[in-house]
Design a protein around this motif. Sequence first.
Motif, PDB file in Angstrom:
ATOM      1  N   ASP A 128      28.472  22.458  50.857  1.00 49.73           N
ATOM      2  CA  ASP A 128      27.256  22.427  51.716  1.00 49.73           C
ATOM      3  C   ASP A 128      26.640  21.133  51.882  1.00 49.73           C
ATOM      4  O   ASP A 128      26.597  20.318  50.903  1.00 49.73           O
ATOM      5  CB  ASP A 128      26.324  23.279  50.989  1.00 49.73           C
ATOM      6  CG  ASP A 128      26.536  24.741  51.174  1.00 49.73           C
ATOM      7  OD1 ASP A 128      26.567  25.247  52.377  1.00 49.73           O
ATOM      8  OD2 ASP A 128      26.086  25.569  50.179  1.00 49.73           O
ATOM      9  N   GLY A 129      26.587  20.756  53.110  1.00 54.25           N
ATOM     10  CA  GLY A 129      25.987  19.379  53.576  1.00 54.25           C
ATOM     11  C   GLY A 129      26.892  18.397  53.602  1.00 54.25           C
ATOM     12  O   GLY A 129      26.464  17.313  54.152  1.00 54.25           O
ATOM     13  N   TYR A 130      28.041  18.639  53.606  1.00 50.02           N
ATOM     14  CA  TYR A 130      29.102  17.657  53.791  1.00 50.02           C
ATOM     15  C   TYR A 130      29.682  17.858  55.348  1.00 50.02           C
ATOM     16  O   TYR A 130      30.147  18.786  55.694  1.00 50.02           O
ATOM     17  CB  TYR A 130      30.358  17.551  52.858  1.00 50.02           C
ATOM     18  CG  TYR A 130      31.543  16.580  53.265  1.00 50.02           C
ATOM     19  CD1 TYR A 130      31.370  15.298  52.747  1.00 50.02           C
ATOM     20  CD2 TYR A 130      32.387  17.030  53.675  1.00 50.02           C
ATOM     21  CE1 TYR A 130      32.149  14.392  53.053  1.00 50.02           C
ATOM     22  CE2 TYR A 130      33.520  16.143  54.014  1.00 50.02           C
ATOM     23  CZ  TYR A 130      33.213  14.600  53.579  1.00 50.02           C
ATOM     24  OH  TYR A 130      34.348  13.914  53.926  1.00 50.02           O
ATOM     25  N   SER A 131      29.811  16.794  55.986  1.00 48.40           N
ATOM     26  CA  SER A 131      30.264  16.673  57.474  1.00 48.40           C
ATOM     27  C   SER A 131      31.195  15.296  57.915  1.00 48.40           C
ATOM     28  O   SER A 131      30.202  14.432  57.492  1.00 48.40           O
ATOM     29  CB  SER A 131      29.227  17.216  58.523  1.00 48.40           C
ATOM     30  OG  SER A 131      29.660  17.122  59.901  1.00 48.40           O
ATOM     31  N   THR A 132      32.117  15.504  58.601  1.00 44.95           N
ATOM     32  CA  THR A 132      32.717  14.309  58.963  1.00 44.95           C
ATOM     33  C   THR A 132      32.394  14.272  60.571  1.00 44.95           C
ATOM     34  O   THR A 132      32.571  13.184  61.142  1.00 44.95           O
ATOM     35  CB  THR A 132      34.218  14.183  59.011  1.00 44.95           C
ATOM     36  OG1 THR A 132      34.653  15.293  59.534  1.00 44.95           O
ATOM     37  CG2 THR A 132      34.321  14.202  57.235  1.00 44.95           C
ATOM     38  N   GLY A 133      31.505  15.251  61.236  1.00 42.36           N
ATOM     39  CA  GLY A 133      31.667  15.579  62.483  1.00 42.36           C
ATOM     40  C   GLY A 133      30.123  15.150  62.856  1.00 42.36           C
ATOM     41  O   GLY A 133      29.811  15.555  64.062  1.00 42.36           O
ATOM     42  N   GLY A 134      29.153  14.789  62.115  1.00 46.23           N
ATOM     43  CA  GLY A 134      27.879  14.580  62.274  1.00 46.23           C
ATOM     44  C   GLY A 134      26.744  15.958  62.344  1.00 46.23           C
ATOM     45  O   GLY A 134      25.617  15.556  62.680  1.00 46.23           O
ATOM     46  N   GLY A 135      27.400  17.021  61.898  1.00 46.04           N
ATOM     47  CA  GLY A 135      26.511  18.082  61.866  1.00 46.04           C
ATOM     48  C   GLY A 135      25.883  18.058  60.562  1.00 46.04           C
ATOM     49  O   GLY A 135      26.023  17.426  59.706  1.00 46.04           O
ATOM     50  N   LEU A 136      25.412  19.374  60.297  1.00 48.72           N
ATOM     51  CA  LEU A 136      24.695  19.760  59.069  1.00 48.72           C
ATOM     52  C   LEU A 136      25.589  20.071  57.956  1.00 48.72           C
ATOM     53  O   LEU A 136      25.210  20.067  56.883  1.00 48.72           O
ATOM     54  CB  LEU A 136      23.640  20.928  59.307  1.00 48.72           C
ATOM     55  CG  LEU A 136      22.533  20.796  60.509  1.00 48.72           C
ATOM     56  CD1 LEU A 136      21.923  21.993  60.550  1.00 48.72           C
ATOM     57  CD2 LEU A 136      21.911  19.561  60.100  1.00 48.72           C
ATOM     58  N   GLY A 137      26.735  20.353  58.059  1.00 44.22           N
ATOM     59  CA  GLY A 137      27.822  20.553  56.944  1.00 44.22           C
ATOM     60  C   GLY A 137      27.671  21.817  56.466  1.00 44.22           C
ATOM     61  O   GLY A 137      27.787  22.007  55.089  1.00 44.22           O
ATOM     62  N   ASN A 138      27.116  22.824  57.192  1.00 43.92           N
ATOM     63  CA  ASN A 138      27.178  24.303  56.711  1.00 43.92           C
ATOM     64  C   ASN A 138      28.333  24.985  57.242  1.00 43.92           C
ATOM     65  O   ASN A 138      28.030  26.410  56.879  1.00 43.92           O
ATOM     66  CB  ASN A 138      25.554  24.733  57.098  1.00 43.92           C
ATOM     67  CG  ASN A 138      24.649  24.045  56.577  1.00 43.92           C
ATOM     68  OD1 ASN A 138      24.755  23.839  55.197  1.00 43.92           O
ATOM     69  ND2 ASN A 138      23.561  23.763  57.044  1.00 43.92           N
ATOM     70  N   GLY A 139      29.043  24.531  58.199  1.00 38.35           N
ATOM     71  CA  GLY A 139      29.906  25.425  58.912  1.00 38.35           C
ATOM     72  C   GLY A 139      31.039  26.104  58.017  1.00 38.35           C
ATOM     73  O   GLY A 139      31.041  27.516  57.944  1.00 38.35           O
ATOM     74  N   LEU A 140      31.962  25.548  57.500  1.00 41.41           N
ATOM     75  CA  LEU A 140      32.827  26.031  56.607  1.00 41.41           C
ATOM     76  C   LEU A 140      32.169  26.977  55.399  1.00 41.41           C
ATOM     77  O   LEU A 140      32.780  27.876  55.209  1.00 41.41           O
ATOM     78  CB  LEU A 140      34.112  25.250  56.262  1.00 41.41           C
ATOM     79  CG  LEU A 140      35.014  24.772  57.336  1.00 41.41           C
ATOM     80  CD1 LEU A 140      35.967  23.750  56.803  1.00 41.41           C
ATOM     81  CD2 LEU A 140      35.654  25.777  58.238  1.00 41.41           C
ATOM     82  N   PRO A 141      31.269  26.184  54.765  1.00 40.59           N
ATOM     83  CA  PRO A 141      30.808  26.993  53.676  1.00 40.59           C
ATOM     84  C   PRO A 141      29.939  28.099  53.959  1.00 40.59           C
ATOM     85  O   PRO A 141      30.365  29.219  53.433  1.00 40.59           O
ATOM     86  CB  PRO A 141      29.843  25.873  53.267  1.00 40.59           C
ATOM     87  CG  PRO A 141      30.267  24.705  53.410  1.00 40.59           C
ATOM     88  CD  PRO A 141      30.938  24.808  54.835  1.00 40.59           C
ATOM     89  N   GLY A 142      29.538  28.300  55.454  1.00 41.30           N
ATOM     90  CA  GLY A 142      28.790  29.305  55.681  1.00 41.30           C
ATOM     91  C   GLY A 142      29.848  30.351  56.170  1.00 41.30           C
ATOM     92  O   GLY A 142      29.666  31.839  55.939  1.00 41.30           O
ATOM     93  N   VAL A 143      30.937  29.964  56.727  1.00 41.36           N
ATOM     94  CA  VAL A 143      32.067  31.092  57.207  1.00 41.36           C
ATOM     95  C   VAL A 143      32.317  31.518  55.820  1.00 41.36           C
ATOM     96  O   VAL A 143      32.673  32.759  55.769  1.00 41.36           O
ATOM     97  CB  VAL A 143      33.276  30.342  57.886  1.00 41.36           C
ATOM     98  CG1 VAL A 143      34.454  31.184  58.089  1.00 41.36           C
ATOM     99  CG2 VAL A 143      32.759  29.824  59.178  1.00 41.36           C
ATOM    100  N   ARG A 144      32.777  30.921  54.799  1.00 38.09           N
ATOM    101  CA  ARG A 144      33.078  31.198  53.505  1.00 38.09           C
ATOM    102  C   ARG A 144      32.264  32.503  53.028  1.00 38.09           C
ATOM    103  O   ARG A 144      32.448  33.451  52.529  1.00 38.09           O
ATOM    104  CB  ARG A 144      33.358  30.245  52.528  1.00 38.09           C
ATOM    105  CG  ARG A 144      33.875  30.918  51.049  1.00 38.09           C
ATOM    106  CD  ARG A 144      34.618  29.602  50.291  1.00 38.09           C
ATOM    107  NE  ARG A 144      33.531  28.780  49.971  1.00 38.09           N
ATOM    108  CZ  ARG A 144      33.840  27.733  49.120  1.00 38.09           C
ATOM    109  NH1 ARG A 144      34.932  27.291  48.700  1.00 38.09           N
ATOM    110  NH2 ARG A 144      32.972  26.865  48.900  1.00 38.09           N
ATOM    111  N   ARG A 145      30.814  32.044  53.050  1.00 34.90           N
ATOM    112  CA  ARG A 145      29.711  32.932  52.831  1.00 34.90           C
ATOM    113  C   ARG A 145      29.749  34.366  53.463  1.00 34.90           C
ATOM    114  O   ARG A 145      29.355  35.426  53.311  1.00 34.90           O
ATOM    115  CB  ARG A 145      28.498  32.419  52.534  1.00 34.90           C
ATOM    116  CG  ARG A 145      28.253  31.354  51.445  1.00 34.90           C
ATOM    117  CD  ARG A 145      27.020  30.958  51.361  1.00 34.90           C
ATOM    118  NE  ARG A 145      26.479  30.320  52.228  1.00 34.90           N
ATOM    119  CZ  ARG A 145      26.614  29.086  52.256  1.00 34.90           C
ATOM    120  NH1 ARG A 145      27.145  28.175  51.320  1.00 34.90           N
ATOM    121  NH2 ARG A 145      26.176  28.188  53.326  1.00 34.90           N
ATOM    122  N   LEU A 146      29.923  34.278  54.888  1.00 34.43           N
ATOM    123  CA  LEU A 146      29.770  35.340  55.558  1.00 34.43           C
ATOM    124  C   LEU A 146      30.906  36.305  55.724  1.00 34.43           C
ATOM    125  O   LEU A 146      30.645  37.482  55.908  1.00 34.43           O
ATOM    126  CB  LEU A 146      29.752  34.992  57.189  1.00 34.43           C
ATOM    127  CG  LEU A 146      28.374  33.901  57.689  1.00 34.43           C
ATOM    128  CD1 LEU A 146      28.845  33.436  58.950  1.00 34.43           C
ATOM    129  CD2 LEU A 146      27.365  35.089  57.646  1.00 34.43           C
TER     130      LEU A 146
END
Length: 151
Positions: free
Chosen positions: A109-127
Amino acid sequence: MPSGVEPPLPSASGGDEQPAPRQITVATTADPARARRAARALARAVDLDQEATECVALATTELATNLLRYARRGVISLASVTGDLGTGVQVVSQDEGPGIANVSRALEDGYSTGGGLGNGLPGVRRLMDTFELSSGPQGTRIETCKWPTRR
């Protein structure tokens, strides 16, 4: 039929017991929304409840958006799958981009190389109920499934 979307295939038996798999090419900014709509329709068709359906739709949107942001294009594959818990939805994201340099960090959570919030892949994993990621110089493949909620 919109470009980049393969038409549904008939089932092997000729019946309509399970929805046909779909592949959505993601190459334009309109494609994540098309992938989301297809994912939501599939989740409803296999009778996932509203919460599970929206998890599938949101995860698909995130994966498709990542295809554009990091690989520039890729494919979202959607299919109904049957297992011990019943019939669920499988979402696979596949690209031929540069790969993810540090997979373990990308899942934090919070890590991003694209300037986003860094919640994308961790969020997909939780969903989603299952989440498998493989990445290398030939591209990235993420395979997820959502199963029916036990009632």
